[in-house]
Design an enzyme around this catalytic site. Structure first.
Site, PDB file in Angstrom:
ATOM      1  N   HIS A 266       0.845  -1.198   0.000  1.00  0.00           N
ATOM      2  CA  HIS A 266       0.000   0.000   0.000  1.00  0.00           C
ATOM      3  C   HIS A 266       0.885   1.254   0.000  1.00  0.00           C
ATOM      4  CE1 HIS A 266      -3.144  -2.699   2.019  1.00  0.00           C
ATOM      5  NE2 HIS A 266      -3.790  -2.207   0.983  1.00  0.00           N
TER       6      HIS A 266
ATOM      7  N   CYS B 241      -2.655   0.318   9.659  1.00  0.00           N
ATOM      8  CA  CYS B 241      -3.663  -0.641   9.172  1.00  0.00           C
ATOM      9  C   CYS B 241      -4.692  -1.020  10.222  1.00  0.00           C
ATOM     10  CB  CYS B 241      -3.008  -1.944   8.734  1.00  0.00           C
ATOM     11  SG  CYS B 241      -1.508  -1.752   7.834  1.00  0.00           S
TER      12      CYS B 241
HETATM   13  C1  CIR Z   1      -3.799  -7.870   3.275  1.00  0.00           C
HETATM   14  O1  CIR Z   1      -2.990  -8.315   2.479  1.00  0.00           O
HETATM   15  O2  CIR Z   1      -4.840  -7.333   2.925  1.00  0.00           O
HETATM   16  C2  CIR Z   1      -3.480  -7.997   4.754  1.00  0.00           C
HETATM   17  N1  CIR Z   1      -2.822  -9.232   4.983  1.00  0.00           N
HETATM   18  C3  CIR Z   1      -2.626  -6.837   5.215  1.00  0.00           C
HETATM   19  C4  CIR Z   1      -3.314  -5.529   5.074  1.00  0.00           C
HETATM   20  C5  CIR Z   1      -2.489  -4.422   5.613  1.00  0.00           C
HETATM   21  N2  CIR Z   1      -3.204  -3.196   5.539  1.00  0.00           N
HETATM   22  C6  CIR Z   1      -2.645  -2.039   5.304  1.00  0.00           C
HETATM   23  O3  CIR Z   1      -1.447  -1.959   5.036  1.00  0.00           O
HETATM   24  N3  CIR Z   1      -3.420  -0.981   5.306  1.00  0.00           N
END
Ligand code: CIR
Length: 253
Positions: free
Chosen positions: A160, A247
């Site tokens: 991201h 996150c």
């Molecule tokens: C994903 O791949 O969607 C989750 N394992 C990690 C999401 C992390 N979110 C973020 O960086 N905003």
């Protein structure tokens, strides 16, 4: 007082989405213990905490940031690029409706909140794996009438945009230059993570402190040398799920 929305770690966290990392077993007990310290730190720094209901059948539900983009006037529910995550949205919308008018992105494009870095009226949106141009156009259609400038940023290998950079306040952008170009951010002063800590660019400024993963001691030194007060928290367990600090919360004023 800011409100931080959080959600406890799901029992199924080991089935999380992985894009750039190999699977490494996540210890649920430790993940929950670290998450509790994160929530405690948010409270300590002045946030009121609101918990979304736990969703044990949604492995990535702890990463609430990806489900909504919230500005003072509106909450925009996202359409995550990871299909497995779309079941997380409804409960977030139900809760946020008590705080903001809620709109929802359609399903012709994708967008995840981890790609959205807002600095006042400038909304930088990363376009890569999880967020596409159509998703950004849709977000723009909701935010531009409210006076926001929505700026598309192409970023490289990071999952991201906020894996690659976050805003520390006072005009300073913490960034990994391998993944994002400072020229894309008007007038911000770059502060680079230590080259041995490429994932050390995800921090949260709250009040006069920077919430920061305790594992990244070399980058922490750089942040402190630039004059910021750092509040360290453990974040190693959810990092195995490719999650950083931003996150795991949605923070609204
Ligand atoms: C994903 O791949 O969607 C989750 N394992 C990690 C999401 C992390 N979110 C973020 O960086 N905003």
């Amino acid at each position: 007082m800011p409100i931080a929305f959080v959600r406890n770690v799901s029992e199924s966290i080991n089935q999380c989405e992985l894009t750039h990392m190999e699977h490494e077993a996540i210890d649920l007990t430790n993940a929950r213990a670290q998450h509790a310290k994160y929530v405690e730190a948010l409270r300590h720094l002045g946030c009121e905490i609101h918990e979304f209901p736990r969703l044990d059948h949604q492995p990535d539900a702890v990463f609430v940031e990806d489900t909504a983009v919230v500005v003072p006037e509106l909450a925009v529910l996202t359409n995550p690029g990871a299909e497995s995550r779309r079941g997380e949205i409804e409960s977030v919308g139900e809760t946020l409706a008590a705080y903001r008018p809620v709109v929802r992105l359609g399903d012709s494009g994708t967008l995840e909140g981890g790609d959205v870095l807002r600095i006042d009226k400038k909304v930088h949106v990363g376009c890569a794996t999880r967020t596409d141009e159509q998703g950004i156009l849709e977000l723009r259609s909701h935010l531009e009438p409210l006076g926001y400038d929505v700026i598309m940023i192409r970023h490289g290998e990071a999952l991201h945009l906020k894996t690659a950079c976050t805003y520390l306040g006072e005009g300073v952008l913490l960034l990994n230059r391998e993944w994002v170009d400072i020229e894309d951010f008007d007038d911000l002063e770059p502060l680079e993570c230590h080259p041995e800590e490429p994932f050390a660019c995800n921090a949260i400024r709250i009040g006069d402190s920077v919430l920061f993963p305790e594992e990244f001691v070399r980058t922490r030194e750089r942040i402190e040398s630039r004059g910021f007060k750092v509040h360290p928290v453990p974040a190693s367990e959810l990092a195995k799920a490719e999650g950083g600090l931003t996150c795991s919360s949605i923070i609204i004023d």
